[in-house]
Design a protein around this motif. Structure first.
Motif, PDB file in Angstrom:
ATOM      1  N   UNK A 220     -74.791 -22.139   4.811  1.00 14.46           N
ATOM      2  CA  UNK A 220     -75.124 -23.480   4.351  1.00 14.46           C
ATOM      3  C   UNK A 220     -75.761 -23.469   2.960  1.00 14.46           C
ATOM      4  N   UNK A 221     -76.324 -22.343   2.576  1.00 23.10           N
ATOM      5  CA  UNK A 221     -77.095 -22.296   1.338  1.00 23.10           C
ATOM      6  C   UNK A 221     -76.533 -21.344   0.304  1.00 23.10           C
ATOM      7  N   UNK A 222     -75.464 -20.617   0.626  1.00 22.91           N
ATOM      8  CA  UNK A 222     -74.884 -19.687  -0.337  1.00 22.91           C
ATOM      9  C   UNK A 222     -74.288 -20.470  -1.508  1.00 22.91           C
ATOM     10  N   UNK A 223     -74.669 -20.169  -2.747  1.00 23.29           N
ATOM     11  CA  UNK A 223     -74.179 -20.939  -3.896  1.00 23.29           C
ATOM     12  C   UNK A 223     -72.766 -20.531  -4.279  1.00 23.29           C
ATOM     13  N   UNK A 224     -71.973 -21.515  -4.709  1.00 20.90           N
ATOM     14  CA  UNK A 224     -70.669 -21.202  -5.266  1.00 20.90           C
ATOM     15  C   UNK A 224     -70.820 -20.905  -6.757  1.00 20.90           C
ATOM     16  N   UNK A 225     -69.708 -20.714  -7.447  1.00 14.10           N
ATOM     17  CA  UNK A 225     -69.776 -20.331  -8.857  1.00 14.10           C
ATOM     18  C   UNK A 225     -70.443 -21.422  -9.711  1.00 14.10           C
ATOM     19  N   UNK A 226     -70.059 -22.686  -9.446  1.00 13.72           N
ATOM     20  CA  UNK A 226     -70.619 -23.780 -10.231  1.00 13.72           C
ATOM     21  C   UNK A 226     -72.123 -23.899 -10.015  1.00 13.72           C
ATOM     22  N   UNK A 227     -72.539 -23.737  -8.752  1.00 15.36           N
ATOM     23  CA  UNK A 227     -73.967 -23.853  -8.457  1.00 15.36           C
ATOM     24  C   UNK A 227     -74.746 -22.686  -9.065  1.00 15.36           C
ATOM     25  N   UNK A 228     -74.188 -21.499  -9.039  1.00 18.38           N
ATOM     26  CA  UNK A 228     -74.856 -20.346  -9.642  1.00 18.38           C
ATOM     27  C   UNK A 228     -75.077 -20.573 -11.131  1.00 18.38           C
TER      28      UNK A 228
ATOM     29  N   UNK B  18     -69.741 -22.460   1.801  1.00 18.89           N
ATOM     30  CA  UNK B  18     -68.956 -23.454   2.503  1.00 18.89           C
ATOM     31  C   UNK B  18     -68.965 -24.753   1.713  1.00 18.89           C
ATOM     32  N   UNK B  19     -67.849 -25.435   1.660  1.00 16.42           N
ATOM     33  CA  UNK B  19     -67.753 -26.673   0.909  1.00 16.42           C
ATOM     34  C   UNK B  19     -68.663 -27.737   1.525  1.00 16.42           C
ATOM     35  N   UNK B  20     -69.328 -28.494   0.675  1.00 15.65           N
ATOM     36  CA  UNK B  20     -70.190 -29.569   1.139  1.00 15.65           C
ATOM     37  C   UNK B  20     -69.726 -30.887   0.532  1.00 15.65           C
ATOM     38  N   UNK B  21     -70.159 -31.976   1.142  1.00 13.92           N
ATOM     39  CA  UNK B  21     -69.732 -33.294   0.707  1.00 13.92           C
ATOM     40  C   UNK B  21     -70.160 -33.520  -0.737  1.00 13.92           C
ATOM     41  N   UNK B  22     -69.250 -34.035  -1.592  1.00 13.70           N
ATOM     42  CA  UNK B  22     -69.598 -34.240  -3.006  1.00 13.70           C
ATOM     43  C   UNK B  22     -70.790 -35.178  -3.148  1.00 13.70           C
ATOM     44  N   UNK B  23     -71.887 -34.721  -3.746  1.00 16.65           N
ATOM     45  CA  UNK B  23     -73.091 -35.566  -3.836  1.00 16.65           C
ATOM     46  C   UNK B  23     -72.860 -36.875  -4.567  1.00 16.65           C
TER      47      UNK B  23
ATOM     48  N   UNK C  62     -73.572 -32.048   6.735  1.00 14.17           N
ATOM     49  CA  UNK C  62     -74.652 -31.116   7.085  1.00 14.17           C
ATOM     50  C   UNK C  62     -74.785 -30.032   6.023  1.00 14.17           C
ATOM     51  N   UNK C  63     -73.656 -29.561   5.499  1.00 13.41           N
ATOM     52  CA  UNK C  63     -73.722 -28.560   4.442  1.00 13.41           C
ATOM     53  C   UNK C  63     -74.334 -29.143   3.168  1.00 13.41           C
ATOM     54  N   UNK C  64     -74.100 -30.424   2.913  1.00  8.76           N
ATOM     55  CA  UNK C  64     -74.731 -31.069   1.765  1.00  8.76           C
ATOM     56  C   UNK C  64     -76.245 -31.091   1.939  1.00  8.76           C
ATOM     57  N   UNK C  65     -76.704 -31.322   3.156  1.00  5.69           N
ATOM     58  CA  UNK C  65     -78.130 -31.313   3.453  1.00  5.69           C
ATOM     59  C   UNK C  65     -78.745 -29.955   3.099  1.00  5.69           C
ATOM     60  N   UNK C  66     -78.092 -28.882   3.557  1.00  2.00           N
ATOM     61  CA  UNK C  66     -78.603 -27.543   3.259  1.00  2.00           C
ATOM     62  C   UNK C  66     -78.588 -27.241   1.777  1.00  2.00           C
ATOM     63  N   UNK C  67     -77.516 -27.614   1.075  1.00  2.00           N
ATOM     64  CA  UNK C  67     -77.432 -27.352  -0.355  1.00  2.00           C
ATOM     65  C   UNK C  67     -78.462 -28.162  -1.132  1.00  2.00           C
TER      66      UNK C  67
END
Length: 350
Positions: free
Chosen positions: A298-306, A32-37, A266-271
């Motif tokens: 909330x914690x599933x990584x996207x391609x960039x995070x992987x 899920x998309x999270x707020x840009x850090x 909230x998704x940014x918090x989880x990431x």
């Protein structure tokens, strides 16, 4: 034609020992998309700055301190967007043993017990919040029990203790310090004057922390000092996001796809917890999930995070430097000092 008579009922048939899930095609959990850090701190100091507040000497009026506090609860405390609207004034205290930091207690809207002085018997009682609202603050009731309307605030399954409480776990100590400073200023310079005007107009008192600042035509019959509404916060958050400048002079977009909605915090918090290498059980506590697997979206990584995780692993292996994350930076640290100095100066209420 009668072969079905000998068949075993469906509920007694042995199920397969292999759980293929609802869809056995092989689809994974979608991140899920999270707020840009890189823009989350700008949300506080650019987005929540009042459009016509430059002339204000009082920083608690120059910025929308109420929405800043809710943003901190969602982005740095991991709350769902509606949970902060159930907070009462006394649900925020100073962290014992850690002066200048906020301890925020998330109480069940109706079941959590609270001290109540019974004028009839002259005794201190511990009653459920629902009962206290009924006795002391009619006609208010727990906000999650209202089926519709601007007063309603949702409440999902929260992992609570025996006292029907949960604690906000701050992802950054600076967030706890900033929240406590904002809380003190908000109570003194914002909420108290608003509630005084409300009572002068004949409005009923209530214990909810966040209140409306004026009559909003979009809120129908809303009165100054009413409990703040999730819809109003959504509108203010969208406006705040659209005030944030990005590279090239444009402004940040507000959309679920970009992760810039209120739930994206909230998704940014989880990431962020995942990025810090926090154990899954701790992430579950931070997000207040009852079930372990609820944190997956909330914690599933996207391609960039992987790719980043793999690169960081290689950097550790080769002795390279791993890029850290910084939820709150120098600007917030300096702001905390300035806000504390303003409160300590004894400036009168505005």
């Amino acid at each position: 034609m009668l072969v079905h008579i000998d068949q075993e009922p469906k509920e007694k048939r042995r199920k397969s020992s292999v759980d293929t899930g609802r869809n056995p095609i092989g689809l994974s959990v979608e991140p899920v998309k999270y707020f840009p850090p890189e823009y989350v701190e700008s949300l506080l100091w650019e987005g929540y700055k009042r459009p016509r507040g430059d002339h204000e000497i009082n920083p608690f009026l120059r910025y929308n301190s109420r929405d800043m506090m809710i943003g901190l609860l969602d982005g740095w405390g991991g709350l769902r967007r509606a949970e902060g609207f159930h907070l009462w004034i006394q649900d925020v205290v100073e962290e014992p043993g850690r002066l200048g930091h906020a301890l925020v207690i998330l109480n069940h809207p109706s079941e959590a017990l609270i001290q109540y002085f019974d004028k009839v018997t002259g005794r201190e009682l511990r009653l459920p919040r629902q009962e206290v609202l009924k006795r002391r603050y009619p006609p208010y009731m727990p906000r999650h029990k209202v089926t519709r309307g601007r007063y309603r605030a949702g409440w999902k399954g929260v992992d609570l203790n025996r006292e029907h409480q949960a604690y906000v776990f701050w992802i950054d100590p600076n967030a706890a310090a900033l929240f406590w400073t904002l809380y003190l200023g908000y109570i003194r310079y914002v909420r108290t004057p608003i509630m005084e005007r409300r009572r002068a107009l004949g409005g009923a008192d209530h214990p909810f922390l966040f209140v409306t600042e004026g009559n909003d035509r979009r809120e129908g019959t809303a009165m100054i000092g009413d409990p703040y509404t999730p819809k109003a916060y959504e509108r203010n958050h969208e406006a705040a996001v659209r005030r944030i400048r990005v590279d090239g002079g444009s402004y940040l977009e507000h959309s679920k796809y970009h992760g810039t909605t209120t739930h994206g915090l909230r998704h940014l918090y989880g990431q962020t917890l995942v990025n810090l290498g926090v154990a899954a059980q701790v992430i579950q506590k931070g997000l207040h999930h009852r079930h372990y697997l609820s944190q997956a979206p909330y914690t599933a990584p996207d391609r960039a995070r992987t790719n980043q995780v793999l690169n960081n692993a290689y950097a550790k292996l080769t002795g390279g430097q791993v890029e850290p994350i910084a939820p709150l930076g120098h600007e917030s640290t300096q702001a905390i000092l300035r806000l504390k100095q303003f409160i300590a100066s004894g400036e009168p209420r505005v």
